[in-house]
Design a protein around this motif. Structure first.
Motif, PDB file in Angstrom:
ATOM      1  N   PRO A  78       0.797  -1.189  -0.161  1.00 60.78           N
ATOM      2  CA  PRO A  78       0.057   0.007   0.039  1.00 60.78           C
ATOM      3  C   PRO A  78       0.853   1.198  -0.123  1.00 60.78           C
ATOM      4  CG  PRO A  78      -0.942  -1.652   1.495  1.00 60.78           C
ATOM      5  CD  PRO A  78       0.375  -2.127   0.939  1.00 60.78           C
ATOM      6  N   GLY A  79       0.519   2.156  -0.949  1.00 60.00           N
ATOM      7  CA  GLY A  79       1.349   3.445  -1.077  1.00 60.00           C
ATOM      8  C   GLY A  79       2.803   3.156  -1.649  1.00 60.00           C
ATOM      9  N   GLU A  80       3.287   1.788  -2.262  1.00 60.77           N
ATOM     10  CA  GLU A  80       4.342   1.887  -2.909  1.00 60.77           C
ATOM     11  C   GLU A  80       4.228   2.197  -4.459  1.00 60.77           C
ATOM     12  OE1 GLU A  80       7.475  -1.653  -3.911  1.00 60.77           O
ATOM     13  OE2 GLU A  80       5.916  -2.124  -2.746  1.00 60.77           O
ATOM     14  N   THR A  81       5.471   2.924  -5.077  1.00 58.81           N
ATOM     15  CA  THR A  81       5.067   3.384  -6.138  1.00 58.81           C
ATOM     16  C   THR A  81       5.401   2.055  -7.040  1.00 58.81           C
ATOM     17  OG1 THR A  81       6.551   5.324  -5.933  1.00 58.81           O
ATOM     18  CG2 THR A  81       6.532   4.459  -8.005  1.00 58.81           C
ATOM     19  N   VAL A  82       4.333   1.702  -8.106  1.00 64.59           N
ATOM     20  CA  VAL A  82       4.448   0.692  -8.978  1.00 64.59           C
ATOM     21  C   VAL A  82       5.548   0.772  -9.935  1.00 64.59           C
ATOM     22  CG1 VAL A  82       2.841  -0.318 -10.753  1.00 64.59           C
ATOM     23  CG2 VAL A  82       1.779   0.607  -8.789  1.00 64.59           C
ATOM     24  N   VAL A  83       6.358  -0.292  -9.907  1.00 58.68           N
ATOM     25  CA  VAL A  83       7.404  -0.293 -11.165  1.00 58.68           C
ATOM     26  C   VAL A  83       7.051  -1.022 -12.277  1.00 58.68           C
ATOM     27  CG1 VAL A  83       9.841  -1.135 -11.362  1.00 58.68           C
ATOM     28  CG2 VAL A  83       9.266  -0.431  -8.905  1.00 58.68           C
ATOM     29  N   VAL A  84       7.065  -0.452 -13.295  1.00 55.65           N
ATOM     30  CA  VAL A  84       6.486  -0.767 -14.618  1.00 55.65           C
ATOM     31  C   VAL A  84       7.687  -0.823 -15.655  1.00 55.65           C
ATOM     32  CG1 VAL A  84       5.071  -0.511 -16.785  1.00 55.65           C
ATOM     33  CG2 VAL A  84       4.489   0.538 -14.174  1.00 55.65           C
ATOM     34  N   ALA A  85       7.723  -2.366 -16.352  1.00 56.13           N
ATOM     35  CA  ALA A  85       8.917  -2.420 -17.134  1.00 56.13           C
ATOM     36  C   ALA A  85       8.552  -1.717 -18.590  1.00 56.13           C
ATOM     37  CB  ALA A  85       9.011  -3.834 -17.464  1.00 56.13           C
ATOM     38  N   ALA A  86       9.120  -1.472 -19.479  1.00 57.63           N
ATOM     39  CA  ALA A  86       9.201  -0.932 -20.782  1.00 57.63           C
ATOM     40  C   ALA A  86      10.114  -1.384 -21.674  1.00 57.63           C
ATOM     41  CB  ALA A  86       9.087   0.555 -20.820  1.00 57.63           C
ATOM     42  N   PRO A 116      10.058   1.158 -28.684  1.00 58.62           N
ATOM     43  CA  PRO A 116       9.131   2.076 -28.259  1.00 58.62           C
ATOM     44  C   PRO A 116       8.023   2.013 -28.562  1.00 58.62           C
ATOM     45  CG  PRO A 116      11.212   3.318 -29.377  1.00 58.62           C
ATOM     46  CD  PRO A 116      11.015   1.631 -29.728  1.00 58.62           C
ATOM     47  N   ASP A 117       6.795   1.996 -27.481  1.00 57.72           N
ATOM     48  CA  ASP A 117       5.517   1.670 -27.624  1.00 57.72           C
ATOM     49  C   ASP A 117       4.660   2.735 -27.588  1.00 57.72           C
ATOM     50  OD1 ASP A 117       2.912   0.529 -27.383  1.00 57.72           O
ATOM     51  OD2 ASP A 117       3.495  -0.870 -25.917  1.00 57.72           O
ATOM     52  N   PRO A 118       3.930   3.253 -28.449  1.00 55.97           N
ATOM     53  CA  PRO A 118       3.251   4.466 -28.443  1.00 55.97           C
ATOM     54  C   PRO A 118       2.164   4.584 -27.747  1.00 55.97           C
ATOM     55  CG  PRO A 118       2.732   3.423 -30.655  1.00 55.97           C
ATOM     56  CD  PRO A 118       4.066   2.813 -30.018  1.00 55.97           C
ATOM     57  N   ASN A 119       1.367   3.319 -27.602  1.00 54.29           N
ATOM     58  CA  ASN A 119       0.302   3.060 -26.904  1.00 54.29           C
ATOM     59  C   ASN A 119       0.525   3.048 -25.150  1.00 54.29           C
ATOM     60  OD1 ASN A 119      -1.819   3.013 -29.072  1.00 54.29           O
ATOM     61  ND2 ASN A 119      -0.645   0.963 -29.443  1.00 54.29           N
ATOM     62  N   LEU A 120       1.689   2.719 -24.885  1.00 56.74           N
ATOM     63  CA  LEU A 120       2.210   2.751 -23.533  1.00 56.74           C
ATOM     64  C   LEU A 120       1.826   3.913 -22.673  1.00 56.74           C
ATOM     65  CD1 LEU A 120       3.403   1.091 -21.336  1.00 56.74           C
ATOM     66  CD2 LEU A 120       5.561   2.074 -21.888  1.00 56.74           C
ATOM     67  N   GLN A 121       2.161   5.307 -23.240  1.00 57.66           N
ATOM     68  CA  GLN A 121       1.807   6.303 -22.405  1.00 57.66           C
ATOM     69  C   GLN A 121       0.356   6.361 -22.024  1.00 57.66           C
ATOM     70  OE1 GLN A 121       3.812   8.194 -21.046  1.00 57.66           O
ATOM     71  NE2 GLN A 121       5.503   7.115 -21.730  1.00 57.66           N
ATOM     72  N   ASP A 122      -0.540   5.983 -22.836  1.00 52.13           N
ATOM     73  CA  ASP A 122      -2.228   6.005 -22.767  1.00 52.13           C
ATOM     74  C   ASP A 122      -2.448   5.194 -21.554  1.00 52.13           C
ATOM     75  OD1 ASP A 122      -2.547   7.933 -24.832  1.00 52.13           O
ATOM     76  OD2 ASP A 122      -3.163   6.394 -26.057  1.00 52.13           O
ATOM     77  N   PHE A 123      -1.830   3.952 -21.495  1.00 46.70           N
ATOM     78  CA  PHE A 123      -1.936   2.917 -20.349  1.00 46.70           C
ATOM     79  C   PHE A 123      -1.344   3.386 -19.006  1.00 46.70           C
ATOM     80  CE2 PHE A 123      -0.349  -0.805 -18.016  1.00 46.70           C
ATOM     81  CZ  PHE A 123      -1.718  -1.325 -17.748  1.00 46.70           C
ATOM     82  N   LEU A 124      -0.237   3.976 -18.990  1.00 43.48           N
ATOM     83  CA  LEU A 124       0.482   4.586 -17.856  1.00 43.48           C
ATOM     84  C   LEU A 124      -0.428   5.591 -17.138  1.00 43.48           C
ATOM     85  CD1 LEU A 124       4.089   4.757 -19.019  1.00 43.48           C
ATOM     86  CD2 LEU A 124       3.082   3.001 -17.534  1.00 43.48           C
ATOM     87  N   ARG A 125      -1.202   6.332 -18.133  1.00 41.63           N
ATOM     88  CA  ARG A 125      -2.146   7.524 -17.400  1.00 41.63           C
ATOM     89  C   ARG A 125      -3.253   6.629 -16.625  1.00 41.63           C
ATOM     90  NH1 ARG A 125      -1.755   9.357 -22.637  1.00 41.63           N
ATOM     91  NH2 ARG A 125      -0.127  11.261 -23.071  1.00 41.63           N
ATOM     92  N   THR A 126      -3.339   5.522 -16.766  1.00 40.66           N
ATOM     93  CA  THR A 126      -4.517   4.697 -15.794  1.00 40.66           C
ATOM     94  C   THR A 126      -4.073   4.260 -14.638  1.00 40.66           C
ATOM     95  OG1 THR A 126      -4.042   2.557 -16.831  1.00 40.66           O
ATOM     96  CG2 THR A 126      -5.699   4.139 -18.143  1.00 40.66           C
ATOM     97  N   LEU A 127      -2.693   4.310 -14.500  1.00 41.69           N
ATOM     98  CA  LEU A 127      -1.894   3.684 -13.088  1.00 41.69           C
ATOM     99  C   LEU A 127      -1.932   4.716 -12.133  1.00 41.69           C
ATOM    100  CD1 LEU A 127       0.936   1.691 -14.877  1.00 41.69           C
ATOM    101  CD2 LEU A 127      -1.464   0.875 -14.053  1.00 41.69           C
ATOM    102  N   PRO A 128      -1.709   4.156 -10.778  1.00 39.81           N
ATOM    103  CA  PRO A 128      -1.287   5.192  -9.719  1.00 39.81           C
ATOM    104  C   PRO A 128       0.094   5.510  -9.657  1.00 39.81           C
ATOM    105  CG  PRO A 128      -1.490   2.698  -9.061  1.00 39.81           C
ATOM    106  CD  PRO A 128      -1.969   2.795 -10.467  1.00 39.81           C
ATOM    107  N   PRO A 129       0.659   6.206  -8.923  1.00 39.96           N
ATOM    108  CA  PRO A 129       2.058   6.547  -9.124  1.00 39.96           C
ATOM    109  C   PRO A 129       3.155   5.515  -9.321  1.00 39.96           C
ATOM    110  CG  PRO A 129       1.060   7.661  -7.136  1.00 39.96           C
ATOM    111  CD  PRO A 129       0.066   6.926  -7.651  1.00 39.96           C
ATOM    112  N   HIS A 130       3.836   5.809 -10.350  1.00 40.35           N
ATOM    113  CA  HIS A 130       4.666   4.679 -10.938  1.00 40.35           C
ATOM    114  C   HIS A 130       5.843   5.240 -11.366  1.00 40.35           C
ATOM    115  CE1 HIS A 130       2.341   6.138 -14.386  1.00 40.35           C
ATOM    116  NE2 HIS A 130       3.551   5.817 -15.036  1.00 40.35           N
ATOM    117  N   ARG A 131       7.045   4.355 -11.660  1.00 41.10           N
ATOM    118  CA  ARG A 131       8.063   4.671 -12.442  1.00 41.10           C
ATOM    119  C   ARG A 131       8.388   3.601 -13.268  1.00 41.10           C
ATOM    120  NH1 ARG A 131      12.743   1.976 -10.588  1.00 41.10           N
ATOM    121  NH2 ARG A 131      12.592   0.692  -8.749  1.00 41.10           N
ATOM    122  N   LEU A 132       9.121   3.903 -14.404  1.00 36.91           N
ATOM    123  CA  LEU A 132       9.526   2.980 -15.487  1.00 36.91           C
ATOM    124  C   LEU A 132      10.946   2.243 -15.188  1.00 36.91           C
ATOM    125  CD1 LEU A 132       8.390   4.559 -18.729  1.00 36.91           C
ATOM    126  CD2 LEU A 132       7.309   2.621 -17.365  1.00 36.91           C
TER     127      LEU A 132
END
Length: 252
Positions: A154-162, A167-183
């Protein structure tokens, strides 16, 4: 599958990995395949090593590999069990010499990854597992160690692999749906290993991959307690008329 079989599979992938490392130190040529992707002698040598070894280990199980002639769909659609192989996943990373490439071997049963092996040559580490086997990691010639996916606290930054080289142009749209995260940027199927051992929480992919890119990783992630599906949660399809994949989500 017995422990001896698993050891043999890791040994096959490790053998291919050692040869890939040897070639990495040479002045290898870079060719281009029909789809404009690069290919090197390392891809082809690893493919030969793996196919010959699998033919000895399991002569009754066919092999479908990225670097070999593709079996016609009319034939392979009848297969109930087969090996699905990417002898050098991350050829672009291999060419860049950044170490982020893998050897992928998956055992497919009824068009689903039952067991997978991913060897990371530059780390001399073998990851393996499946939904009915759990997931483990061997470093060098050491003992197998169980690994598990890890959900964010709870409260931890979500770590997302890319992907590093795709490069994935659709990734940014998906990332906008996530809580605080880092790539976390990484190459090849190593991203599945990072997920399976709890270093990342999520690996979304929307641009194209091939079936041999994902099968071993899916098996290991599922063995480690994770989930691998289409973005809408459906089972991920394999042995399709076209071997090109659609989008997927791999998550803890």
């Amino acid at each position: 599958m017995t422990t001896l079989d698993i050891r043999a599979l890791c040994g096959i992938a490790r053998h291919a990995g050692r040869e890939i490392l040897r070639i990495a130190e040479t002045s290898f040529a870079i060719d281009t395949k029909d789809d404009n992707s690069p290919v090197t002698i390392a891809d082809k040598t690893a493919d030969e090593i793996i196919r010959q070894a699998l033919a000895t280990l399991s002569p009754d199980i066919p092999v479908l590999s990225e670097e070999s002639a593709q079996t016609a769909y009319d034939i392979r659609k009848t297969w109930t069990r087969y090996w699905l192989v990417d002898p050098l996943d991350g050829t672009k990373e291999f060419i860049k010499k950044n170490g982020e490439y893998t050897v992928n071997i998956a055992l497919m049963e009824k068009n689903s990854p039952a067991f997978g092996v991913i060897h990371v040559p530059t780390k001399d580490t073998c990851y393996f597992g499946g939904a009915s086997h759990g997931a483990l990691r061997i470093i060098g010639t050491g003992h197998p160690t169980p690994i598990r996916t890890r959900k964010p606290a709870p409260g931890e930054t979500v770590v997302v692999a890319a992907s590093r080289s795709h490069p994935d142009p659709n990734l940014q749209d998906f990332l906008r749906t996530l809580p605080p995260h880092r790539l976390l940027i990484a190459g090849s199927a190593y991203k599945f290993c990072l997920l399976a051992q709890g270093d990342i929480h999520l690996y979304p992919r929307f641009n194209p991959t091939m079936e041999w890119d994902t099968a071993a990783g899916q098996a290991i992630v599922e063995g480690a307690g994770g989930v691998f599906t289409t973005p809408d949660g459906a089972p991920f399809p394999y042995n399709k008329p076209s071997l090109r994949n659609g989008p997927f989500l791999a998550r803890a």
